[in-house]
Design a protein around this motif. Structure first.
Motif, short mmCIF file in Angstrom:
data_model
loop_
_atom_site.label_atom_id
_atom_site.label_comp_id
_atom_site.label_asym_id
_atom_site.label_seq_id
_atom_site.Cartn_x
_atom_site.Cartn_y
_atom_site.Cartn_z
N LEU A 87 0.86 -1.76 0.38
CA LEU A 87 0.20 0.05 0.15
C LEU A 87 0.31 1.39 -0.15
O LEU A 87 0.38 2.13 -0.98
N TRP A 88 2.04 1.25 0.77
CA TRP A 88 2.83 2.25 0.68
C TRP A 88 3.56 2.26 -0.72
O TRP A 88 3.29 3.30 -1.64
N LEU A 89 3.85 1.48 -1.45
CA LEU A 89 4.47 1.40 -3.11
C LEU A 89 3.28 2.40 -3.76
O LEU A 89 3.12 3.07 -4.41
N GLU A 90 1.99 1.83 -4.15
CA GLU A 90 0.79 1.87 -4.59
C GLU A 90 0.57 3.87 -4.45
O GLU A 90 0.05 4.18 -5.29
N ARG A 91 1.27 3.99 -2.59
CA ARG A 91 0.17 5.53 -2.58
C ARG A 91 1.87 6.02 -3.29
O ARG A 91 0.99 7.51 -3.57
N LEU A 92 2.57 5.77 -3.17
CA LEU A 92 3.89 6.25 -4.16
C LEU A 92 3.87 6.73 -5.89
O LEU A 92 4.18 6.93 -6.37
N LYS B 185 5.38 1.06 -8.95
CA LYS B 185 4.39 -0.18 -10.13
C LYS B 185 5.00 -1.62 -9.49
O LYS B 185 4.51 -2.36 -9.97
N SER B 186 5.71 -1.76 -9.43
CA SER B 186 6.43 -2.88 -9.40
C SER B 186 8.01 -2.70 -8.09
O SER B 186 8.26 -1.96 -7.51
N ASP B 187 7.07 -4.24 -7.37
CA ASP B 187 8.25 -4.41 -6.05
C ASP B 187 8.86 -6.12 -6.62
O ASP B 187 8.85 -6.93 -6.98
N PHE C 40 -0.32 -9.35 -8.83
CA PHE C 40 -1.31 -8.30 -8.34
C PHE C 40 -0.91 -9.26 -6.47
O PHE C 40 -2.11 -10.09 -6.46
N PRO C 41 -0.52 -8.43 -5.48
CA PRO C 41 -1.08 -8.55 -4.40
C PRO C 41 -3.08 -8.60 -3.81
O PRO C 41 -3.57 -7.45 -5.02
N LEU C 42 -2.83 -9.34 -2.62
CA LEU C 42 -4.64 -9.12 -2.18
C LEU C 42 -4.22 -8.30 -1.44
O LEU C 42 -3.57 -8.69 -0.06
N GLU C 43 -4.82 -7.24 -0.69
CA GLU C 43 -5.42 -6.86 0.34
C GLU C 43 -6.59 -7.33 1.46
O GLU C 43 -7.84 -7.51 1.01
N ILE D 135 -4.15 -4.57 -5.02
CA ILE D 135 -2.75 -3.59 -4.89
C ILE D 135 -2.48 -3.62 -6.04
O ILE D 135 -2.33 -4.22 -6.49
N ASP D 136 -1.69 -2.44 -6.46
CA ASP D 136 -2.17 -2.21 -7.84
C ASP D 136 -0.29 -2.05 -8.00
O ASP D 136 0.78 -0.75 -8.28
N VAL D 137 0.60 -2.81 -7.39
CA VAL D 137 2.01 -3.21 -7.38
C VAL D 137 2.09 -4.63 -7.52
O VAL D 137 1.93 -5.79 -7.58
N LEU D 138 2.90 -4.90 -9.13
CA LEU D 138 3.02 -6.00 -9.46
C LEU D 138 4.47 -6.52 -8.79
O LEU D 138 5.39 -6.11 -8.99
N GLU D 139 4.01 -8.14 -8.03
CA GLU D 139 5.47 -8.30 -7.65
C GLU D 139 6.06 -9.27 -8.09
O GLU D 139 5.74 -9.90 -9.11
N VAL D 140 7.39 -8.97 -8.68
CA VAL D 140 8.67 -10.11 -9.11
C VAL D 140 9.07 -10.37 -8.37
O VAL D 140 10.03 -10.18 -7.98
#
Length: 648
Positions: free
Chosen positions: A445-450, A453-455, A477-480, A487-492
């Motif tokens: 969520l921190w990353l999404e607010r900034l 796009k990807s972690d 994509f993770p699920l809150e 959550i709009d951050v793609l985990e690789v």
């Protein structure tokens, strides 16, 4: 226009299950046309997408764990399959629009819903259910035998034999391939089944956890009820995977919340006084690891395989029903997988950074440079990276404890703004220093607010948890978990740190092989400071890049991976029946992209009945390839926004 596609090779090539070998390619046309026509968007009409996803809402939860069924939309979207989420207010009313119905979890259906679904299968539809029977025991010829909180499934020692013909047990071989890879699949949640009819085929069973043995593994394990069953019902067919597949995928990928260090008894020395991602691993250190090169690792991407089990069940159902179904492959040009090399700039030594950059240039591949605060490199170095096609990313430091390096959202923002200013470049991806982590999904969520796009933080810190501690090689994509919002951050995720100095080169080769088998990402971390001090590590980096290249795997940056994944999620595959006024006919598939997608690979899986057609079949021409255990026609084409391609 007509486009001619010539096979890449006159000989079958084996590149895992996504390669060109593994079936009788000499029996298929080696050179044939694939027709592609361009059309304007059709007026508002009925789009038949073959796959209907049954909605999961609090009203139809069979129990609290049913909520994880919402993750099915993420699984199908990443798979590149055409699906429709049915109307939550009247899901059964939309059954005429689909040919394959997916129940993503164990549901509490009312009498009307059950009756309509039973009619759907009886009249020729395919039903695939996950996590339990959803009250449809008659359709599956199974009785619910009780809840499984956590367990393992493996192939049935004596699969039940059904009647011959289209539903003979051999036709389920592509589904069973996932369960024949040496280890049992670890499941989180599900139901134990009792098979009630000799016609139903028991493909997999729950295994008694205590029957695992360190010397013989799962060989001779005691079965504790059926776990995967196929049954004919009327003119249709039903597949039941009693494991809670969606909960299993989420648990494997996201782990458990990290609030305390791993217990001292945990393997792999995780108890080191630092909160980090691998303190939240849910896999079993005994039953889920293998010895590779003398080192125990999580060598099996179980979340990837749970995903693929669903894909294979859908494709099997389509084949049995004689349906043609398209799928957008994971990567362009039908490459089997991609690789990523990332570098964490710990220490920010400019000489070692330049030496590593020189090595990467000699290898001819871009990479992702994760830069640690404070200090960094000279602005000119970042510009040089950018010019060479490499990526500047953040290496968030919440370990050092100095000013601005704490586990605080404000410190993440401070470091991100610092790097953007220093580099004068966009910073859209991140990997945490020493893989620091607290909580569950709060950091996403921190990353999404900034707007990051990807972690890339999900991975191992210790040798004993290398490989796939978070279940796979595919981006996700993770699920809150409180709100069930994506959550709009793609985990690789990444699989190892320095090869040779930490993990043997054999582990890296296995990671490449597994990525090729599963169509994912082989992601390796190499620090400039380590490469600069060790010629052996530098040689290992060169060696693993060459190993991947030899097997057809290109090397991308994290930015390229996330951009491609987001673009392919905007592709729309829609099947339409020609109107009766035009004479009707078989389904016509149309493809439209939201953004440009170059060299997109579209696969057409041809149903048994459709395969015998002389003309008019979707994908009736083009190169034959093998994917997910089935032969398919391949089209590689550029997709352009606003342009609809009709495939025939």
């Amino acid at each position: 226009m007509t486009v001619w596609w010539r096979p890449r090779s006159s000989k079958p090539q084996k590149v895992g299950k996504t390669g060109l070998g593994g079936f009788d390619s000499h029996l298929l046309p080696p050179f044939c046309p694939l027709s592609v026509s361009f059309a304007s968007l059709p007026p508002s009409g009925v789009c038949t997408v073959c796959i209907g996803l049954y909605p999961v809402t609090p009203k139809n939860y069979a129990d609290f764990n049913s909520r994880w069924g919402v993750y099915a939309s993420e699984v199908l979207a990443h798979a590149g399959l055409p699906f429709k989420s049915l109307n939550a207010n009247d899901p059964a009313g939309e059954l005429p629009l689909v040919s394959i119905l997916l129940l993503p979890t164990n549901l509490r259906l009312n009498d009307t819903e059950r009756r309509l679904i039973m009619q759907f299968v009886e009249q020729g539809g395919t039903l695939i259910a996950l996590g339990g029977t959803s009250g449809l025991e008659e359709v599956f010829a199974c009785r619910d035998g009780g809840k499984v909180e956590e367990g393992w499934i493996g192939p049935s020692p004596q699969p039940r034999q059904g009647a011959g013909g289209a539903s003979a047990p051999g036709t389920a071989a592509p589904i069973m391939e996932i369960l024949r890879r040496g280890q049992a699949l670890h499941a989180f949640g599900g139901r134990r089944l009792a098979v009630l009819s000799a016609q139903a085929r028991e493909l997999a069973v729950w295994l008694a956890p205590e029957s695992w043995n360190e010397e013989r593994g799962w060989d001779g394990a005691v079965a504790e009820g059926a776990a995967v069953v196929i049954n004919d019902y009327g003119r249709g067919r039903a597949v039941l995977v009693a494991a809670d597949v969606m909960q299993s995928i989420v648990r494997l990928q996201q782990g458990r919340p990290v609030h305390v260090d791993a217990p001292p008894a945990a393997a792999a020395e995780l108890n080191d006084g630092i909160l980090k991602v691998d303190d939240g691993i849910v896999l079993d250190f005994a039953r889920d690891r293998e010895i590779i090169g003398g080192v125990p690792i999580f060598a099996r991407p179980m979340a990837d395989e749970w995903r693929e089990l669903v894909i294979r069940a859908i494709l099997w159902g389509a084949q049995e029903a004689g349906l043609d179904i398209p799928l957008l492959w994971y990567w362009p040009d039908f490459v089997p997988a991609v690789g990523q090399i990332s570098h964490d700039s710990d220490g920010n030594n400019p000489e070692m950074a330049q030496a590593l950059l020189n090595l990467m240039q000699s290898l001819g591949i871009p990479s992702t440079w994760c830069i640690q605060y404070p200090g960094g490199y000279a602005p000119e170095f970042y510009q040089r990276l950018h010019q060479l096609g490499s990526e500047v990313a953040l290496h968030f430091d919440a370990r050092s404890g100095s000013i601005g390096t704490n586990w605080l959202e404000a410190d993440l923002r401070r470091q991100w703004e610092w790097l953007r200013e220093m580099s004068n470049l966009p910073v859209i991806s991140n990997k945490n220093h020493y893989l620091r982590w607290e909580g569950l999904t709060e950091f996403f969520l921190w990353l999404e607010r900034l707007g990051i796009k990807s972690d890339q933080t999900k991975g191992p810190t210790k040798i004993g948890v290398g490989g796939y501690p978070f279940g796979g090689s595919h981006p996700w994509f993770p699920l809150e978990e409180q709100t069930l919002r994506f959550i709009d951050v793609l985990e690789v995720p990444h699989q190892t740190w320095e090869l040779v100095s930490r993990w043997p080169i054999a582990v890296g080769q296995v990671m490449v092989d597994k990525a090729l088998e599963n169509g994912g990402v082989a992601h390796f971390l190499f620090h400039p400071v380590v490469v600069g001090r060790s010629a052996a590590v530098a040689n290992a980096l060169s060696g693993i890049v060459a190993y991947g290249r030899e097997r057809g795997m290109p090397w991308w940056t994290n930015a390229a991976i996330q951009d491609w994944e987001r673009r392919r999620r905007e592709v729309r595959l829609c099947g339409e029946h020609p109107p009766l006024s035009a004479g009707g006919g078989p389904l016509v598939w149309k493809v439209e992209a939201g953004r440009e997608l170059k060299r997109a690979a579209i696969l057409f899986f041809t149903g048994k009945t459709a395969r015998s057609r002389q003309s008019g079949a979707i994908g009736a021409s083009g190169e034959w390839v093998q994917a997910f255990g089935f032969p398919a026609r391949l089209l590689v084409t550029d997709l352009v926004p606003g342009e609809v391609k009709q495939l025939s």
